[in-house]
Design a protein around this motif. Structure first.
Motif, short mmCIF file in Angstrom:
data_model
loop_
_atom_site.label_atom_id
_atom_site.label_comp_id
_atom_site.label_asym_id
_atom_site.label_seq_id
_atom_site.Cartn_x
_atom_site.Cartn_y
_atom_site.Cartn_z
N GLY A 152 0.80 -1.22 0.00
CA GLY A 152 0.00 0.00 0.00
C GLY A 152 0.83 1.27 0.00
O GLY A 152 0.63 2.15 -0.85
N PRO A 153 1.80 1.39 0.94
CA PRO A 153 2.56 2.64 1.01
C PRO A 153 3.30 2.96 -0.29
O PRO A 153 3.56 4.13 -0.58
CB PRO A 153 3.57 2.36 2.14
CG PRO A 153 2.89 1.35 2.98
CD PRO A 153 2.11 0.49 2.04
N MET A 154 3.63 1.94 -1.10
CA MET A 154 4.32 2.22 -2.36
C MET A 154 3.37 2.81 -3.40
O MET A 154 3.77 3.59 -4.25
CB MET A 154 4.89 0.92 -2.95
CG MET A 154 5.83 0.20 -2.02
SD MET A 154 6.26 -1.39 -2.76
CE MET A 154 7.05 -2.17 -1.37
N VAL A 155 2.09 2.41 -3.30
CA VAL A 155 1.12 2.81 -4.32
C VAL A 155 0.52 4.17 -4.01
O VAL A 155 0.28 4.98 -4.92
CB VAL A 155 0.00 1.74 -4.41
CG1 VAL A 155 -1.04 2.13 -5.46
CG2 VAL A 155 0.60 0.37 -4.70
N LEU A 156 0.29 4.43 -2.73
CA LEU A 156 -0.42 5.64 -2.35
C LEU A 156 0.44 6.89 -2.57
O LEU A 156 1.68 6.82 -2.49
CB LEU A 156 -0.84 5.56 -0.87
CG LEU A 156 -1.99 4.55 -0.66
CD1 LEU A 156 -2.10 4.15 0.79
CD2 LEU A 156 -3.31 5.15 -1.15
N PRO A 157 -0.22 8.02 -2.85
CA PRO A 157 0.52 9.24 -3.22
C PRO A 157 1.25 9.90 -2.06
O PRO A 157 2.13 10.74 -2.28
CB PRO A 157 -0.58 10.16 -3.78
CG PRO A 157 -1.83 9.67 -3.16
CD PRO A 157 -1.66 8.20 -2.96
N HIS A 158 0.89 9.58 -0.80
CA HIS A 158 1.52 10.27 0.32
C HIS A 158 2.61 9.41 0.96
O HIS A 158 2.69 8.22 0.71
CB HIS A 158 0.46 10.59 1.38
CG HIS A 158 -0.72 11.32 0.82
ND1 HIS A 158 -0.67 12.64 0.46
CD2 HIS A 158 -1.97 10.88 0.52
CE1 HIS A 158 -1.83 13.00 -0.03
NE2 HIS A 158 -2.64 11.95 -0.01
N ARG A 164 -0.11 14.45 8.51
CA ARG A 164 0.42 13.22 7.89
C ARG A 164 -0.75 12.30 7.57
O ARG A 164 -1.66 12.12 8.38
CB ARG A 164 1.41 12.53 8.81
CG ARG A 164 2.64 13.38 9.06
CD ARG A 164 3.60 12.75 10.01
NE ARG A 164 3.01 12.59 11.35
CZ ARG A 164 3.73 12.28 12.42
NH1 ARG A 164 5.04 12.07 12.31
NH2 ARG A 164 3.18 12.16 13.60
N ASP A 165 -0.70 11.68 6.40
CA ASP A 165 -1.82 10.85 5.93
C ASP A 165 -1.96 9.62 6.82
O ASP A 165 -1.03 8.83 6.99
CB ASP A 165 -1.59 10.43 4.49
CG ASP A 165 -2.76 9.61 3.99
OD1 ASP A 165 -3.87 10.18 3.89
OD2 ASP A 165 -2.58 8.40 3.73
N LEU A 166 -3.17 9.43 7.38
CA LEU A 166 -3.38 8.36 8.36
C LEU A 166 -3.41 6.99 7.71
O LEU A 166 -2.97 6.00 8.32
CB LEU A 166 -4.68 8.62 9.13
CG LEU A 166 -4.80 7.85 10.44
CD1 LEU A 166 -3.67 8.20 11.38
CD2 LEU A 166 -6.12 8.12 11.09
N LEU A 167 -3.92 6.93 6.47
CA LEU A 167 -3.96 5.63 5.80
C LEU A 167 -2.55 5.06 5.63
O LEU A 167 -2.28 3.91 5.99
CB LEU A 167 -4.64 5.77 4.43
CG LEU A 167 -4.66 4.53 3.54
CD1 LEU A 167 -5.31 3.35 4.25
CD2 LEU A 167 -5.38 4.81 2.24
N VAL A 168 -1.65 5.90 5.13
CA VAL A 168 -0.28 5.43 4.93
C VAL A 168 0.37 5.10 6.26
O VAL A 168 1.07 4.08 6.41
CB VAL A 168 0.55 6.48 4.17
CG1 VAL A 168 1.98 6.00 3.98
CG2 VAL A 168 -0.09 6.77 2.82
N ARG A 169 0.10 5.94 7.26
CA ARG A 169 0.70 5.68 8.58
C ARG A 169 0.17 4.38 9.18
O ARG A 169 0.91 3.63 9.80
CB ARG A 169 0.43 6.85 9.52
CG ARG A 169 1.32 8.05 9.22
CD ARG A 169 1.13 9.17 10.21
NE ARG A 169 1.64 8.88 11.56
CZ ARG A 169 2.93 8.87 11.86
NH1 ARG A 169 3.84 9.10 10.94
NH2 ARG A 169 3.31 8.63 13.10
N THR A 170 -1.12 4.11 8.98
CA THR A 170 -1.69 2.85 9.49
C THR A 170 -1.04 1.65 8.80
O THR A 170 -0.70 0.66 9.45
CB THR A 170 -3.22 2.82 9.25
OG1 THR A 170 -3.80 3.98 9.84
CG2 THR A 170 -3.84 1.58 9.87
N LEU A 171 -0.85 1.78 7.48
CA LEU A 171 -0.24 0.66 6.75
C LEU A 171 1.21 0.45 7.17
O LEU A 171 1.66 -0.68 7.38
CB LEU A 171 -0.33 0.91 5.24
CG LEU A 171 -1.76 0.92 4.68
CD1 LEU A 171 -1.74 1.18 3.18
CD2 LEU A 171 -2.49 -0.36 4.98
N ILE A 172 1.95 1.56 7.31
CA ILE A 172 3.35 1.46 7.74
C ILE A 172 3.42 0.88 9.15
O ILE A 172 4.24 -0.01 9.45
CB ILE A 172 4.02 2.86 7.71
CG1 ILE A 172 4.25 3.31 6.26
CG2 ILE A 172 5.31 2.87 8.49
CD1 ILE A 172 5.43 2.63 5.60
#
Lengths: 302, 328
Positions: A56-62, A91-99
């Protein structure tokens, strides 16, 4: 006529039995596991969560550490793809959740593997050999219990500095004792079974009795206990991170995100909602998969 | 009696356990439970020795003591002319190739997580690790056929079988190494009567074909009579009588044996109705605190005052019979 029938029945029986004959334990277990709907759904969901965390983090723009100055502390929205919203630093929460999920899942996996393998070997050996060996081994476990793990964690961080493998190691060292105790107790009851005596009468060496006769029969309780260990380990990591002993900001984990979210629960509820949901879903899935595995691996339960 | 035929000789074997009194202080000395107290017998190749006695008289402990599953406290076991040291693991490991055991509870004696094939193959795997998988499986199939199991059942699990079949699996496991001695610890008491007959006849048949020696433990005197050549009667860890089968059943010389025999049901209602059972008074005394002198004297109809003083040894009464009663 009856003779003919009997012959026919016999032929049918042999052909049916010949078909049954080829199944191995693992094939059998797989078939039974995939019959269990809850377990299969959980497996699918957990796989999706893991894949999302991995890619996910690789695909998402943030990115997980950059601030979006235009969107600080906003709720979930499709605007600019902040699907889970952002935190107060933008900071984008979706990316942070995935990380964070990467960290939590990997720690959960590694520390659980360590705790299960050490716990089984330690507990089964102590329980099976018994006597003085048992006393000494279990007193070691008691001693480890008496040491506050936070103290050790602080010491280790002070000495070796903060890093990820240290967190895994610290958690592993302090999470196998419960498993060892449970396994030892179960081993004591298995030890008195007649098939163990049969193995000894045959002349099976002790280590082989432990790994061939005792450990496979522990499987049920180990699987159940593992599903309890996974959440425990993930939560321990969050405690360590909260105290500044785990992963370092801006790197994050589910535990850290939940802690952050708790502080601002009233103002920005999504900050606890999404990481919390991710953690709960993972734990639920782990539990259902554990149940499914236990039922599938028990040959008596068909 | 040609002595060269003797494969196993047990000499005044004693198995004692230390028992802590739960109510006592931690420093109260542990009491000794004399489960087996000085049992001796010889076993010839191809012979069946029946061991009978009531529950708790030490039959199973005797079996485990002979096989060194429990280390004997005293006494010795001579196997194929070699005195076996209970601490010598290597010698025992070697001896176990030739002495196997069958257990009382057929299902409990099989590992529920192993298939029948794995269970039966295990002795081979342990003692002959150099054999290839195909050789092992070939042997397993052969032995399964021999005990009346079909080849198709090889990948099944123990719980899928009936009690009688499970006991056949147990027998197959004991047979695969082609041992000289099989100790059967109440192999039929958990089975119903028709299956008992099958299993006993199977054992008899196998014995005839392979020249096996059997030690057959049971509390069913009719079964023991059917299978045994000689019979050992035990009471409270001691030998009461050791006799040839016919001598024992026709002319029992020990009062305890007589009491046991009088309790065998007669398969004729008319006779059964008028039979006099010689009931024993009281209960089995505790093996922690056995009576002085002859252990049977507290329940013996013939007991005299001398019985409390003198410790009777097994003595030869007739050619076929040895008894430990002072009056026989």
């Amino acid at each position: 006529m009856t003779k003919k029938n009997a012959a026919l029945v016999e032929v049918l029986q042999t052909s049916v039995e010949a078909q049954i004959a080829g199944r191995s334990l693992w094939k059998d277990a797989r078939i039974r596991f995939f019959r269990n709907k809850a377990a299969v759904i959980s497996l699918v969901v957990l796989t999706l969560v893991a894949l999302a965390c991995a890619f996910g983090p690789m695909v998402l723009p943030h990115s997980y550490e950059d601030t979006d100055w235009n969107a600080m502390g906003i709720g979930p929205s499709f605007h600019d793809w902040h699907l889970f919203g952002t935190d107060e630093l933008g900071r984008d929460l979706l990316v942070r959740t995935l990380i964070g999920g990467r960290i939590s899942l990997v720690i959960g996996l590694l520390a659980t593997i360590a705790s299960v393998s050490v716990g089984i070997v330690w507990g089964a050996t102590a329980g099976f050999i018994g006597g003085k060996v048992d006393s000494v081994m279990m007193r070691v476990v008691d001693m480890l219990y008496a040491i506050p793990y936070l103290l050790i964690a602080i010491l280790m961080v002070t000495i070796f500095g903060r890093n990820f493998s240290l967190v895994v190691l610290t958690i592993s060292i302090f999470s196998w004792m419960d498993m060892a105790r449970v396994v030892r107790g179960q081993t004591l009851s298995i030890k008195s079974k007649e098939f163990i005596e049969a193995a000894r009468a045959i002349g099976v060496p002790t280590w082989r009795i432990i790994f061939q006769h005792v450990v496979p029969n522990l499987l049920g309780i180990v699987v159940i206990y593992t599903t309890v260990t996974v959440p425990g380990v993930i939560l321990t990591e969050s405690v360590l991170s909260f105290l500044g002993l785990g992963v370092q900001e801006p790197m994050t984990s589910w535990g850290v995100l939940i802690e952050d979210g708790t502080n601002v629960m009233a103002a920005t509820p999504w900050m606890i909602l999404f990481p919390g949901a991710a953690l709960s879903i993972t734990l639920y899935c782990a539990n259902y998969i554990g149940d499914g595995l236990r039922d599938a691996l028990d040959p008596k339960d068909r | 009696m040609p002595d060269s035929n003797i494969i196993l000789s047990v000499k005044s074997l004693k198995v004692h356990f230390k028992v802590k009194d739960a109510k006592g202080w931690p420093w109260t000395p542990a009491k000794t439970l004399k489960a087996v107290d000085g049992v001796s017998f010889d076993l010839r190749a191809g012979e069946t020795l029946g061991v009978v006695g009531e529950s708790g008289c030490g039959k199973s402990t005797l079996a485990r003591g002979v096989l060194n599953l429990i280390h004997p406290t005293e006494g010795e076991v001579v196997w194929l002319g070699q005195r076996m040291d209970s601490k010598d693991a290597v010698a025992w490991q070697h001896a176990r190739k030739d002495m196997q055991m069958i257990f009382q509870d057929p299902l409990a004696s099989l590992n529920p997580r192993m298939t029948i094939g794995q269970i039966i193959a295990e002795p081979l795997r342990v003692h002959y690790p150099e054999l290839s998988m195909t050789q092992v499986m070939e042997k397993v199939r052969a032995v399964m056929k021999e005990v009346g199991l079909t080849e198709q059942q090889i990948n099944r699990y123990p719980h899928e079988f009936s009690g009688g079949q499970c006991q056949r699996i147990g027998i197959a496991r004991a047979l695969i190494l082609e041992p000289k001695l099989i100790i059967c610890d109440e192999p039929v008491s958990a089975l119903d009567v028709s299956i008992q007959a099958q299993i006993v006849n199977l054992l008899k048949d196998l014995q005839k074909r392979k020249g096996l020696a059997l030690i057959f433990i049971a509390h069913d005197l009719a079964v023991v009579k059917h299978i045994s050549d000689r019979i050992l009667v035990m009471y409270l860890g001691k030998e009461m009588e050791l006799a040839e089968k016919h001598a024992l059943y026709d002319k029992p010389s020990h009062p305890y044996t007589r009491a046991l025999l009088s309790a065998i049901p007669i398969p004729d209602p008319q006779l059964e109705k008028h039979k006099v059972i010689q009931l024993l008074q009281g209960d089995l005394p505790s093996p922690i605190n056995p009576p002085s002198g002859c252990v049977f004297r507290t329940r013996c109809p013939q007991a005299a005052s001398v019985c409390a003083e003198k410790l009777p040894d097994l003595k030869v009464v007739t050619e076929d019979t040895q008894s430990s009663c002072l009056f026989s």
